[in-house]
Motif scaffolding. Structure first.
Motif, PDB file in Angstrom:
ATOM      1  N   ARG A 106      -2.493  -6.788   2.949  1.00 54.51           N
ATOM      2  CA  ARG A 106      -2.526  -5.335   3.124  1.00 54.51           C
ATOM      3  C   ARG A 106      -1.939  -4.623   1.912  1.00 54.51           C
ATOM      4  NH1 ARG A 106      -4.630  -7.073   7.377  1.00 54.51           N
ATOM      5  NH2 ARG A 106      -6.274  -7.195   5.806  1.00 54.51           N
ATOM      6  N   ALA A 107      -0.839  -5.159   1.383  1.00 53.83           N
ATOM      7  CA  ALA A 107      -0.209  -4.531   0.211  1.00 53.83           C
ATOM      8  C   ALA A 107      -1.159  -4.541  -0.978  1.00 53.83           C
ATOM      9  CB  ALA A 107       1.086  -5.247  -0.127  1.00 53.83           C
ATOM     10  N   TYR A 108      -1.902  -5.644  -1.143  1.00 60.17           N
ATOM     11  CA  TYR A 108      -2.886  -5.737  -2.224  1.00 60.17           C
ATOM     12  C   TYR A 108      -4.024  -4.745  -1.994  1.00 60.17           C
ATOM     13  CZ  TYR A 108      -7.043  -7.537  -4.582  1.00 60.17           C
ATOM     14  OH  TYR A 108      -8.201  -7.648  -5.308  1.00 60.17           O
ATOM     15  N   GLU A 109      -4.569  -4.725  -0.776  1.00 57.05           N
ATOM     16  CA  GLU A 109      -5.699  -3.843  -0.468  1.00 57.05           C
ATOM     17  C   GLU A 109      -5.332  -2.371  -0.640  1.00 57.05           C
ATOM     18  OE1 GLU A 109      -7.873  -6.614   2.975  1.00 57.05           O
ATOM     19  OE2 GLU A 109      -6.524  -4.988   3.542  1.00 57.05           O
ATOM     20  N   GLU A 110      -4.088  -2.032  -0.305  1.00 54.24           N
ATOM     21  CA  GLU A 110      -3.666  -0.635  -0.360  1.00 54.24           C
ATOM     22  C   GLU A 110      -3.144  -0.232  -1.740  1.00 54.24           C
ATOM     23  OE1 GLU A 110      -0.981   0.284   2.855  1.00 54.24           O
ATOM     24  OE2 GLU A 110      -2.180  -0.856   4.301  1.00 54.24           O
ATOM     25  N   GLY A 111      -3.135  -1.169  -2.685  1.00 54.33           N
ATOM     26  CA  GLY A 111      -2.699  -0.845  -4.033  1.00 54.33           C
ATOM     27  C   GLY A 111      -1.212  -0.587  -4.149  1.00 54.33           C
ATOM     28  N   LEU A 112      -0.423  -1.242  -3.290  1.00 48.37           N
ATOM     29  CA  LEU A 112       1.024  -1.027  -3.289  1.00 48.37           C
ATOM     30  C   LEU A 112       1.735  -1.877  -4.328  1.00 48.37           C
ATOM     31  CD1 LEU A 112       1.602  -1.166   0.591  1.00 48.37           C
ATOM     32  CD2 LEU A 112       0.899   0.808  -0.805  1.00 48.37           C
ATOM     33  N   ILE A 113       1.101  -2.967  -4.734  1.00 48.41           N
ATOM     34  CA  ILE A 113       1.708  -3.912  -5.668  1.00 48.41           C
ATOM     35  C   ILE A 113       0.762  -4.135  -6.847  1.00 48.41           C
ATOM     36  CG2 ILE A 113       3.139  -5.072  -3.945  1.00 48.41           C
ATOM     37  CD1 ILE A 113       0.995  -7.179  -3.628  1.00 48.41           C
ATOM     38  N   ILE A 114       1.319  -4.607  -7.942  1.00 45.15           N
ATOM     39  CA  ILE A 114       0.518  -4.932  -9.128  1.00 45.15           C
ATOM     40  C   ILE A 114       0.129  -6.402  -9.009  1.00 45.15           C
ATOM     41  CG2 ILE A 114       0.475  -4.995 -11.645  1.00 45.15           C
ATOM     42  CD1 ILE A 114       2.857  -3.006 -11.576  1.00 45.15           C
TER      43      ILE A 114
END
Length: 315
Positions: free
Chosen positions: A170-178
């Motif tokens: 989810r963090a990857y999909e939502e662009g929360l992390i590099i």
């Protein structure tokens, strides 16, 4: 220079008494003037196997009473330069994971309006997703150092998309992390298919299997990650199950063949200089930790993270 908060000394008040705050630090009802805010997130409704992490913050705090303020091995004296206090537990909704994740995100948004760096005691790993949402809103996508036995990149678990095993997809999909600045350390065990691990590599995640780290000094890996990150705002999420069950049996999803506690210390100490803007310690489950050793280890990991934060004084 104004005097900073100090843990209550065991020479002034016996360690089996006094406040049940992290390291027996002062408690605080507000965030103004704090450099670090320690908080508990007592939740386990996002877990899929053994429960009990709702008791994690209380037990980690209890075991932290043994820790003294000066780090003998590294010379770090975090309370000389950082104003640290325990702000208590978030009032999560015991009966609703969805509402609890909302409460966490909103609480972190309020915390990040101040200069206090939040240091969370979990709780299961699902707490990290709303934290990252608030971090990204404040800093933009962050670098991620994720120490864990599991990659936590499932798409769904029992049809649910927000659980302790889906956090970093989810963090990857939502662009929360590099993605290319995401480091997953200590992965091991079994999966349903090879894609359980290789898919995230395709996103750019850098993964380090526990079996490749056996017998190694993890200070080298930590230093390489530090150089690779540079000055990017970084979040550290430390799952206690990254450690072998011989060292940390009190967790919900134990996996054999894990890291050792000396390796955990080597790795964290090598992160000195990373621009850490938040961190958490998750998945301590006291019902499976009769000796208290897992919670004691978790408390020390949090202390070691405190010792490598920007601005820490060294003697």
């Amino acid at each position: 220079m104004a005097t900073k908060n100090q843990p209550v000394s065991g020479n002034d008040l016996a360690r089996f008494s006094g406040p049940n705050t992290f390291m027996r630090l002062p408690s605080a009802n507000g965030l103004k003037g704090l450099d670090v805010a320690v908080l508990g997130i007592p939740m386990d409704i996002g877990t899929s196997w053994r429960s009990g992490t709702r008791m994690g913050p209380k037990q980690v705090r209890a075991e932290s009473a043994m820790i003294r303020p000066y780090n003998l091995q590294t010379g770090a004296a975090p309370f000389d330069s950082l104003q640290v206090a325990d702000i208590g537990d978030l009032a999560i909704n015991t009966f609703s994971l969805k509402d609890s994740l909302r409460i966490i995100a909103e609480s972190y948004a309020a915390i990040l309006n101040y200069d206090a760096m939040p240091m969370a005691i979990g709780g299961d790993h699902s707490i990290t997703l709303p934290i990252l949402r608030s971090m990204a809103a404040r800093y933009g996508p962050v670098a991620l150092i994720h120490v864990d036995a599991h990659a936590d990149v499932n798409d769904e678990m029992f049809g649910e998309r927000e659980t302790h095993g889906t956090v970093f997809r989810r963090a990857y999909e939502e662009g929360l992390i590099i993605p290319e600045k995401t480091y997953q350390v200590g992965l091991r065990g079994t999966g349903y298919s090879a894609e359980d691990f290789t898919e995230a590599q395709g996103w750019g995640f850098q993964q380090f299997l526990a079996s490749e780290l056996w017998g190694r000094d993890l200070g080298t890996l930590g230093s390489e990650i530090r150089r690779d990150i540079g000055d990017i705002a970084t979040y550290v999420s430390y799952d206690i199950d990254s450690l072998d069950p011989a060292f940390a049996p009190g967790t919900g999803t134990p996996e054999i063949g894990g890291l050792t506690t000396p390796q955990a210390l080597q790795f964290i100490r090598a992160l000195r200089g990373v621009n850490i803007v938040g961190c958490d310690l998750v998945e301590v489950s006291p019902p499976y930790d009769p000796s208290g050793n897992t919670a004691l280890t978790g408390a020390n990991i949090l202390y070691e993270l405190l010792c490598v934060l920007p601005g820490v004084a060294y003697r």
